[in-house]
Design a protein around this motif. Structure first.
Motif, mmCIF file in Angstrom:
data_model
loop_
_atom_site.group_PDB
_atom_site.id
_atom_site.type_symbol
_atom_site.label_atom_id
_atom_site.label_comp_id
_atom_site.label_asym_id
_atom_site.label_seq_id
_atom_site.Cartn_x
_atom_site.Cartn_y
_atom_site.Cartn_z
ATOM 1 N N VAL A 138 63.738 34.984 4.909
ATOM 2 C CA VAL A 138 62.711 35.455 3.973
ATOM 3 C C VAL A 138 61.389 35.672 4.697
ATOM 4 O O VAL A 138 60.726 36.702 4.531
ATOM 5 C CB VAL A 138 62.535 34.452 2.808
ATOM 6 C CG1 VAL A 138 61.322 34.849 1.945
ATOM 7 C CG2 VAL A 138 63.793 34.404 1.953
ATOM 8 N N ILE A 139 60.999 34.718 5.524
ATOM 9 C CA ILE A 139 59.725 34.803 6.240
ATOM 10 C C ILE A 139 59.693 36.013 7.159
ATOM 11 O O ILE A 139 58.665 36.700 7.281
ATOM 12 C CB ILE A 139 59.478 33.507 7.049
ATOM 13 C CG1 ILE A 139 59.185 32.350 6.094
ATOM 14 C CG2 ILE A 139 58.325 33.690 8.040
ATOM 15 C CD1 ILE A 139 59.141 31.000 6.769
ATOM 16 N N ALA A 173 52.234 47.629 8.858
ATOM 17 C CA ALA A 173 53.688 47.524 8.974
ATOM 18 C C ALA A 173 54.082 46.321 9.826
ATOM 19 O O ALA A 173 55.050 45.614 9.523
ATOM 20 C CB ALA A 173 54.253 48.809 9.574
ATOM 21 N N ALA A 174 53.329 46.078 10.900
ATOM 22 C CA ALA A 174 53.633 44.951 11.785
ATOM 23 C C ALA A 174 53.440 43.610 11.075
ATOM 24 O O ALA A 174 54.199 42.660 11.296
ATOM 25 C CB ALA A 174 52.754 45.027 13.028
ATOM 26 N N GLU A 175 52.432 43.533 10.228
ATOM 27 C CA GLU A 175 52.183 42.291 9.490
ATOM 28 C C GLU A 175 53.376 41.910 8.623
ATOM 29 O O GLU A 175 53.648 40.723 8.428
ATOM 30 C CB GLU A 175 50.926 42.441 8.627
ATOM 31 C CG GLU A 175 49.640 42.410 9.432
ATOM 32 C CD GLU A 175 48.406 42.662 8.585
ATOM 33 O OE1 GLU A 175 48.564 43.097 7.415
ATOM 34 O OE2 GLU A 175 47.285 42.437 9.084
ATOM 35 N N GLU A 176 54.093 42.909 8.116
ATOM 36 C CA GLU A 176 55.271 42.637 7.302
ATOM 37 C C GLU A 176 56.377 41.969 8.123
ATOM 38 O O GLU A 176 57.275 41.345 7.570
ATOM 39 C CB GLU A 176 55.801 43.945 6.692
ATOM 40 C CG GLU A 176 54.868 44.594 5.679
ATOM 41 C CD GLU A 176 54.667 43.729 4.451
ATOM 42 O OE1 GLU A 176 55.678 43.164 3.966
ATOM 43 O OE2 GLU A 176 53.519 43.597 3.989
ATOM 44 N N LEU A 201 54.042 40.234 12.931
ATOM 45 C CA LEU A 201 53.599 40.634 14.262
ATOM 46 C C LEU A 201 52.132 41.038 14.269
ATOM 47 O O LEU A 201 51.590 41.487 13.256
ATOM 48 C CB LEU A 201 54.439 41.813 14.768
ATOM 49 C CG LEU A 201 55.943 41.554 14.936
ATOM 50 C CD1 LEU A 201 56.680 42.860 15.168
ATOM 51 C CD2 LEU A 201 56.199 40.580 16.084
ATOM 52 N N VAL A 202 51.510 40.899 15.426
ATOM 53 C CA VAL A 202 50.132 41.325 15.659
ATOM 54 C C VAL A 202 50.163 42.552 16.570
ATOM 55 O O VAL A 202 51.012 42.641 17.459
ATOM 56 C CB VAL A 202 49.309 40.190 16.306
ATOM 57 C CG1 VAL A 202 47.909 40.670 16.702
ATOM 58 C CG2 VAL A 202 49.218 39.002 15.358
ATOM 59 N N VAL A 203 49.228 43.486 16.352
ATOM 60 C CA VAL A 203 49.215 44.721 17.133
ATOM 61 C C VAL A 203 48.026 44.732 18.085
ATOM 62 O O VAL A 203 46.881 44.492 17.683
ATOM 63 C CB VAL A 203 49.140 45.960 16.219
ATOM 64 C CG1 VAL A 203 49.128 47.239 17.060
ATOM 65 C CG2 VAL A 203 50.317 45.980 15.254
ATOM 66 N N GLN A 204 48.309 45.024 19.336
ATOM 67 C CA GLN A 204 47.272 45.219 20.354
ATOM 68 C C GLN A 204 47.130 46.725 20.588
ATOM 69 O O GLN A 204 48.085 47.391 20.956
ATOM 70 C CB GLN A 204 47.693 44.519 21.644
ATOM 71 C CG GLN A 204 46.761 44.732 22.830
ATOM 72 C CD GLN A 204 47.261 43.991 24.053
ATOM 73 O OE1 GLN A 204 47.441 42.777 24.036
ATOM 74 N NE2 GLN A 204 47.520 44.729 25.130
ATOM 75 N N ALA A 244 58.719 53.160 13.047
ATOM 76 C CA ALA A 244 58.544 52.772 14.447
ATOM 77 C C ALA A 244 58.544 51.255 14.607
ATOM 78 O O ALA A 244 59.184 50.718 15.525
ATOM 79 C CB ALA A 244 57.252 53.362 14.990
ATOM 80 N N VAL A 245 57.829 50.552 13.733
ATOM 81 C CA VAL A 245 57.776 49.086 13.831
ATOM 82 C C VAL A 245 59.164 48.493 13.570
ATOM 83 O O VAL A 245 59.601 47.570 14.275
ATOM 84 C CB VAL A 245 56.739 48.514 12.840
ATOM 85 C CG1 VAL A 245 56.856 46.986 12.766
ATOM 86 C CG2 VAL A 245 55.331 48.907 13.265
ATOM 87 N N ALA A 246 59.872 49.016 12.571
ATOM 88 C CA ALA A 246 61.211 48.505 12.273
ATOM 89 C C ALA A 246 62.153 48.742 13.450
ATOM 90 O O ALA A 246 62.938 47.858 13.829
ATOM 91 C CB ALA A 246 61.757 49.177 11.010
#
Length: 334
Positions: A22-23, A85-88, A91-94, A301-303
């Motif tokens: 879930v997380i 999208a990354a937060e879902e 993840l953190v984006v640089q 892309a993130v997926a």
């Protein structure tokens, strides 16, 4: 007392593996079970210990996004969409601003990549061979069709078809002499070439010749260059009743130059762009444009990158095409 994942699982009546699923946003969890876990997380005010998770997994929880520029609205909004999208996925984006093919190559060769789990790269418009020989050190998803190292996954929009849609829209409003802004004579493979090809194909199909006097070059695709290109068209005495600008920034600059010249949009000249940036709907008049599916591009892309990061196998080569849509607004309405 620190709340642990086991506490959440106990309260929800599920396994810790289910809580983890879930997380991490994995799809194979029943809706009712997901609700129980989310309720337990809220009740216990559970906070995921990312540092501990990353230490165990050998992952940083950080991915990179490399774009040519952040002063072009499309790339800034793409960055926002990618971060969301990354937060879902936890993840953190640089963000990396490349600005040139040389800086892209330097980034791909940089030891800095050792500190991220994967990279989403939107390359510069360059020759197909420029980055083909690089050795990728992290999972990579490429936005667009340029070959980059051994990257297997490309997420893109059919730019030729998107440009054709913009041109067709102008024809359907009764325009016949359509100028273009954003061409690049040296570009034979990139976005400018693809968008020009879509424009040319539609005109030829309609029996309308492509006139050199109606082609204005601009590079980079920013507002000031759109205004400059429009002034050049007017100064050379070109006769046109519509403008297809290769992105929204060029279109907005062109509309400013038309207004300075005492010409009205769309009464005298219709204008359309590509990208559907946020400012397009708030300009006066509002700008007609083609939405390239920026949000969907970021999510896809993130997926795809997350899938690579969690798999032990090299991904199968694939190209994911994202749908585009016409956003017809005031700048093309009579």
């Amino acid at each position: 007392m620190t709340v642990k994942m086991q506490d959440v699982a106990r309260l929800a009546g599920v396994s810790t593996k289910t809580v983890s699923n879930v997380i991490n946003g994995r799809p194979y969890v029943a809706a009712e079970t997901r609700k129980k876990v989310e309720a337990a997380i809220e009740a216990l005010d559970y906070k995921l210990n990312l540092a501990a998770r990353n230490l165990r997994s050998g992952r940083s929880g950080v991915i990179g996004l490399a774009v040519p520029s952040l002063s072009v609205a499309y790339f800034a909004e793409l960055a926002e969409a990618t971060i969301a999208a990354a937060e879902e996925h936890g993840l953190v984006v640089q963000i990396e601003r490349t600005g040139s093919v040389a800086r892209e190559r330097a980034l791909l060769d940089s030891p800095r990549l050792q500190h991220i789990d994967g990279l989403i790269l939107n390359p510069m418009d360059h020759g197909a061979e420029e980055l083909e020989s690089v050795q990728l050190s992290v999972p990579t998803v490429v936005l667009g069709d340029h070959p980059v190292g051994g990257a297997a996954v490309h997420v893109s929009t059919d730019q030729r078809a998107a440009a054709a849609l913009a041109t067709e829209h102008l024809l359907l409003t009764g325009r016949r002499r359509i100028a273009v802004i954003g061409a690049r004579s040296a570009d034979t493979r990139g976005s400018a070439a693809l968008r020009f090809d879509g424009y040319r194909t539609v005109l030829e199909r309609a029996g309308i010749p492509v006139e050199p006097d109606l082609i204005a070059e601009a590079d980079p695709w920013i507002q000031v260059n759109g205004a400059t290109a429009m002034r050049e068209l007017l100064d050379r005495g070109a006769e046109f009743d519509a403008v297809f600008a290769f992105n929204d920034s060029l279109a907005l600059g062109a509309m400013r130059a038309l207004d300075d010249a005492g010409l009205h949009v769309p009464g005298d000249i219709a204008v359309i762009g590509i990208d559907n940036t946020a400012e397009a709907s708030y300009s006066i008049p509002s700008l007609s444009t083609v939405d390239l599916g920026r949000q969907r591009i970021a999510e896809t892309a993130v997926a795809a990158l997350t899938e690579q990061m969690t798999s032990s196998e090299h991904p199968a080569p694939r190209r994911v095409l994202v749908d585009f849509t016409l956003q017809a607004r005031e700048s093309t309405g009579r």
